[in-house]
Design a protein around this motif. Structure first.
Motif, PDB file in Angstrom:
ATOM      1  N   LYS A 121       0.811  -1.217   0.000  1.00 18.26           N
ATOM      2  CA  LYS A 121       0.000   0.000   0.000  1.00 18.26           C
ATOM      3  C   LYS A 121       0.842   1.264   0.000  1.00 18.26           C
ATOM      4  O   LYS A 121       0.299   2.369  -0.065  1.00 18.26           O
ATOM      5  N   HIS A 122       2.164   1.101   0.072  1.00 15.61           N
ATOM      6  CA  HIS A 122       3.045   2.264   0.179  1.00 15.61           C
ATOM      7  C   HIS A 122       3.599   2.671  -1.194  1.00 15.61           C
ATOM      8  O   HIS A 122       3.968   1.816  -2.006  1.00 15.61           O
ATOM      9  N   LEU A 123       3.649   3.967  -1.431  1.00 12.25           N
ATOM     10  CA  LEU A 123       4.272   4.492  -2.650  1.00 12.25           C
ATOM     11  C   LEU A 123       5.776   4.545  -2.428  1.00 12.25           C
ATOM     12  O   LEU A 123       6.241   5.048  -1.405  1.00 12.25           O
ATOM     13  N   THR A 124       6.534   4.028  -3.384  1.00 12.10           N
ATOM     14  CA  THR A 124       7.987   3.993  -3.223  1.00 12.10           C
ATOM     15  C   THR A 124       8.689   5.099  -4.009  1.00 12.10           C
ATOM     16  O   THR A 124       9.617   5.721  -3.517  1.00 12.10           O
ATOM     17  N   HIS A 125       8.237   5.342  -5.232  1.00 13.69           N
ATOM     18  CA  HIS A 125       8.796   6.456  -5.992  1.00 13.69           C
ATOM     19  C   HIS A 125       7.877   6.803  -7.164  1.00 13.69           C
ATOM     20  O   HIS A 125       6.960   6.052  -7.497  1.00 13.69           O
ATOM     21  N   ILE A 126       8.144   7.953  -7.757  1.00 14.60           N
ATOM     22  CA  ILE A 126       7.353   8.434  -8.894  1.00 14.60           C
ATOM     23  C   ILE A 126       7.909   7.804 -10.165  1.00 14.60           C
ATOM     24  O   ILE A 126       9.125   7.758 -10.366  1.00 14.60           O
ATOM     25  N   THR A 127       7.028   7.326 -11.022  1.00 13.57           N
ATOM     26  CA  THR A 127       7.468   6.745 -12.290  1.00 13.57           C
ATOM     27  C   THR A 127       7.933   7.858 -13.228  1.00 13.57           C
ATOM     28  O   THR A 127       7.601   9.026 -13.036  1.00 13.57           O
ATOM     29  N   PRO A 128       8.708   7.526 -14.269  1.00 18.33           N
ATOM     30  CA  PRO A 128       9.150   8.546 -15.216  1.00 18.33           C
ATOM     31  C   PRO A 128       7.993   9.328 -15.832  1.00 18.33           C
ATOM     32  O   PRO A 128       8.033  10.559 -15.912  1.00 18.33           O
ATOM     33  N   VAL A 129       6.951   8.624 -16.282  1.00 16.09           N
ATOM     34  CA  VAL A 129       5.809   9.339 -16.848  1.00 16.09           C
ATOM     35  C   VAL A 129       5.092  10.131 -15.768  1.00 16.09           C
ATOM     36  O   VAL A 129       4.543  11.214 -16.019  1.00 16.09           O
ATOM     37  N   GLY A 130       5.118   9.619 -14.528  1.00 16.82           N
ATOM     38  CA  GLY A 130       4.503  10.337 -13.416  1.00 16.82           C
ATOM     39  C   GLY A 130       5.153  11.687 -13.184  1.00 16.82           C
ATOM     40  O   GLY A 130       4.468  12.679 -12.903  1.00 16.82           O
ATOM     41  N   ARG A 131       6.483  11.756 -13.326  1.00 14.45           N
ATOM     42  CA  ARG A 131       7.184  13.032 -13.140  1.00 14.45           C
ATOM     43  C   ARG A 131       6.727  14.058 -14.163  1.00 14.45           C
ATOM     44  O   ARG A 131       6.504  15.234 -13.832  1.00 14.45           O
ATOM     45  N   HIS A 132       6.571  13.611 -15.416  1.00 12.81           N
ATOM     46  CA  HIS A 132       6.127  14.541 -16.462  1.00 12.81           C
ATOM     47  C   HIS A 132       4.696  14.999 -16.202  1.00 12.81           C
ATOM     48  O   HIS A 132       4.368  16.182 -16.376  1.00 12.81           O
ATOM     49  N   ILE A 133       3.837  14.079 -15.798  1.00 10.38           N
ATOM     50  CA  ILE A 133       2.432  14.429 -15.572  1.00 10.38           C
ATOM     51  C   ILE A 133       2.292  15.344 -14.364  1.00 10.38           C
ATOM     52  O   ILE A 133       1.507  16.305 -14.389  1.00 10.38           O
ATOM     53  N   ILE A 134       3.066  15.101 -13.314  1.00 14.17           N
ATOM     54  CA  ILE A 134       3.011  15.972 -12.141  1.00 14.17           C
ATOM     55  C   ILE A 134       3.449  17.386 -12.512  1.00 14.17           C
ATOM     56  O   ILE A 134       2.846  18.373 -12.072  1.00 14.17           O
ATOM     57  N   ALA A 135       4.484  17.498 -13.336  1.00 15.55           N
ATOM     58  CA  ALA A 135       4.929  18.833 -13.765  1.00 15.55           C
ATOM     59  C   ALA A 135       3.827  19.558 -14.531  1.00 15.55           C
ATOM     60  O   ALA A 135       3.592  20.760 -14.324  1.00 15.55           O
ATOM     61  N   ARG A 136       3.135  18.831 -15.406  1.00 16.75           N
ATOM     62  CA  ARG A 136       2.020  19.439 -16.147  1.00 16.75           C
ATOM     63  C   ARG A 136       0.867  19.780 -15.207  1.00 16.75           C
ATOM     64  O   ARG A 136       0.208  20.820 -15.362  1.00 16.75           O
TER      65      ARG A 136
END
Length: 336
Positions: A66-81
């Motif tokens: 249930k724990h988040l370990t890290h942001i995926t590569p596509v996740g980093r781009h989407i979070i920036a947007r």
């Protein structure tokens, strides 16, 4: 994302989901902390992030149970947007507020103790008289914390001296120069050293700022250049604490000159040290792309009269900190 629609959605993605997403990233993947910062429940945040991932068809986070370990590569781009979208939503809200009532709103400022205690009171007094319907919020922190708050949009303005150049999303503009004085009790041996020398200063224990606060780096550089290694007996984040420990005999205080009050500090002697250390520049800044309201322009100019609305707009149009520095290179700044 196709646009903002009436249902508070971006395409079929809800703005609230984007807020949850950005809050998780801001809180180091701690969903409970993210939920607390948004005044909502942890299960609700988890559910909406899962729905967002289902809608987009990609995983934004890697998980271990249930724990988040890290942001995926596509996740980093989407979070920036997502952060950019939320900034624009905020700008739209601010724009509407400006046209609805240009003398009412909130102004939040992050700064150090020294600025809050000594430089800002007369500015805030004048500003409040001019804009009584504007709620002022003052946040204190380290220079790095101050810049981070401004860069994230948590505050409108950052006012600081150090640790701000690394934040490239901030438009930082010079306000004034300041230097230091050495504080000693009445009758201290250094009161006979006129002018004060760095060698004489280095023979005494020092009480000064924590590294990273209020020009401490220039202080260290000056002693290093003179090949001196003074004893730093005590460090603190604000001038009032430093003065307290000078009074009990812990050492010679070195503070920003603005931190000495001739009336309140009659028991201490302030020795000019402006010739010993390079001056520092206090700057005010905001996140690039922010829509500034008229009362915000007025606050900036109250704090630094040379920073008119036109100058601020020109500064924001600069493409880099180097271009900003060039813009103000020939400016003769006032001294505090």
């Amino acid at each position: 994302f196709s646009g903002i629609c009436d249902a508070d959605e971006v395409g079929s993605v809800k703005l609230q989901q984007l807020r949850y997403l950005c809050a998780i990233a801001k809180n180091q993947l701690n969903i409970s902390a993210a939920a607390e910062s948004l005044f909502t429940s942890q299960p609700g945040v988890s559910k909406q992030v899962r729905l967002l991932e289902d809608e987009l068809g990609v995983e934004l986070f890697n998980r271990n149970g249930k724990h988040l370990t890290h942001i995926t590569p596509v996740g980093r781009h989407i979070i920036a947007r997502a952060e950019a979208i939320l900034r624009e939503v905020r700008n739209i809200q601010i724009l509407a507020e400006e046209f609805r009532d240009d003398a009412r709103g909130t102004l939040s400022i992050a700064t150090t103790h020294t600025q809050a205690r000594y430089a800002l009171p007369p500015i805030i007094k004048t500003f409040r008289a001019r804009y009584p319907e504007v709620v002022l919020q003052l946040h204190q922190g380290s220079p790095t914390q101050i810049a981070e708050m401004a860069a994230s949009g948590a505050v409108d303005f950052a006012i600081a001296t150090e640790a701000i150049e690394e934040f490239h999303d901030l438009v930082m503009m010079p306000c004034y120069l300041w230097n230091r004085c050495a504080l000693v009790p009445q009758g201290h041996p250094l009161t006979g050293s006129t002018p004060l020398t760095i060698e004489a200063l280095a023979r005494h224990p020092l009480v000064t700022y924590v590294f990273g606060f209020t020009g401490r780096s220039q202080l260290d550089e000056a002693f290093k250049a003179a090949r001196l290694h003074p004893e730093v007996a005590f460090t603190a984040t604000d001038a009032d604490v430093i003065k307290t420990y000078v009074r009990i005999g812990l050492g010679v205080g070195i503070i920003a000159r603005m931190g000495w009050d001739a009336e309140a500090d009659r028991d201490l002697v302030a020795l000019d040290a402006s010739h010993l250390f390079a001056p520092n520049t206090t700057k005010i800044g905001f996140r690039r792309g922010t829509f500034l309201r008229q009362f915000q322009y007025d606050f900036i100019q109250l704090f630094a009269p040379h920073l008119t609305a036109q100058v601020v707009q020109t500064a924001e149009a600069s493409e880099s900190q180097e271009a900003l520095d060039e813009l103000f290179a020939s400016l003769e700044l006032p001294e505090y």
